[in-house]
Design an enzyme around this catalytic site. Sequence first.
Site, PDB file in Angstrom:
ATOM      1  N   VAL A 141      41.657 -63.230 -78.157  1.00  0.00           N
ATOM      2  CA  VAL A 141      40.854 -62.204 -77.490  1.00  0.00           C
ATOM      3  C   VAL A 141      39.462 -62.713 -77.111  1.00  0.00           C
ATOM      4  CG1 VAL A 141      42.042 -60.264 -78.568  1.00  0.00           C
ATOM      5  CG2 VAL A 141      39.997 -61.221 -79.664  1.00  0.00           C
ATOM      6  N   LYS A 142      39.149 -63.961 -77.432  1.00  0.00           N
ATOM      7  CA  LYS A 142      37.828 -64.506 -77.108  1.00  0.00           C
ATOM      8  C   LYS A 142      37.776 -64.944 -75.639  1.00  0.00           C
ATOM      9  CE  LYS A 142      36.098 -63.907 -81.252  1.00  0.00           C
ATOM     10  NZ  LYS A 142      37.121 -64.085 -82.250  1.00  0.00           N
TER      11      LYS A 142
END
Length: 378
Positions: free
Chosen positions: A187-188
Amino acid sequence: MIPYGRQDIGDEDIRAVLDVLKSDFLTQGPVVPRFEAAVAGQCGAAHAVAANSATSALHIACMALGLGPGDRLWTVPNTFVASANVGVYCGAEVDFVDIDPATYLMCPARLAEKLDRAEREGTLPKVVIPVHFAGQSCDMAAIGDLARRYGFRVIEDASHAIGARHRDRPVGDCAHSDICVFSFHPVKIITTAEGGLATTNDPGLAQRMELARSHGVTRDPALMDKSSEGGWYYQMVTLGYNYRMTEMQAALGLSQMDRLADFVARRNTLADRYDAMLDGLPLVRPVLGPANLSAWHLYPIQVEDRARVFGQLRASGIGVNVHYIPVHTQPFWQARGFGPGDFPVAEAYYARAISIPLYFGLTEADQDRVVEALRDAL
């Protein structure tokens, strides 16, 4: 369900990983150093050391700085638990500094007050870990000034912030810190699946982190206590761990680095659009600190009756989340003497916080749907 965050994997990424799978090296090959060089170059740092997670990178950063029993590490309560846990891994005492109510970042004024008290009491920290929450940098110039005055070392937890800038300098250049750590969780901003990396300008710190991530083992004659016995020979010169990044992870990250600028630009466009669409609604929007370009890992808002709003959004197919439950309120940390009321700004933020969807592949139609569901919930 529209998730709050997700990776964006293209054909180039898939080909890069397949190329490694077809090669001679799945680990400890040539791709990890190429990925390290790419990140160091983007950040303007002299060295980069990749690891299998950002938590591992934070741990070896603490080890490289000599953090141990009898020492103190300070971080913020508004972070994932890893930022504090790494201090415990090293046997150090851990404490927290409350956040700025506008930016949700480590507050330099509160840090200065706490340092002044600690100096009088003889309890100054050895390491301070400011966290670049949601994608924007803390005031690293102010924190760096305090580090020089009080003699502590600084590790930037930039897990959310690769591609961000502060005072027109890239996060990760370590201009005001000893080490900076990034995360590449899916999710980065970019992903290596799991993975992390530490940048530094100090060759000694880089060498110690490289040893710590690989069992403390070396083949470098300069680090051995006697001459090599042959091409097979190695020595374990310090205690280390198996924190190595694989070639597949590095290949994915190296491919993703080609799109880092696009990822950050798109997230900024979406954040600007949220700013405009949410104006006038009964909520608090995120605020950027002066001279910050955020990587916009998260778009955190604050609302009244958070539990009801959260539930209604989830029921509407909007995959909101909350970042973060203050670390000091977790059972492990309460057993170590912390509790509710210790850091009121972080606790007040948490009580109203919701992270709404923000990621590269979020369409404007999806964003419209998020805002419409939020209007209904409010």
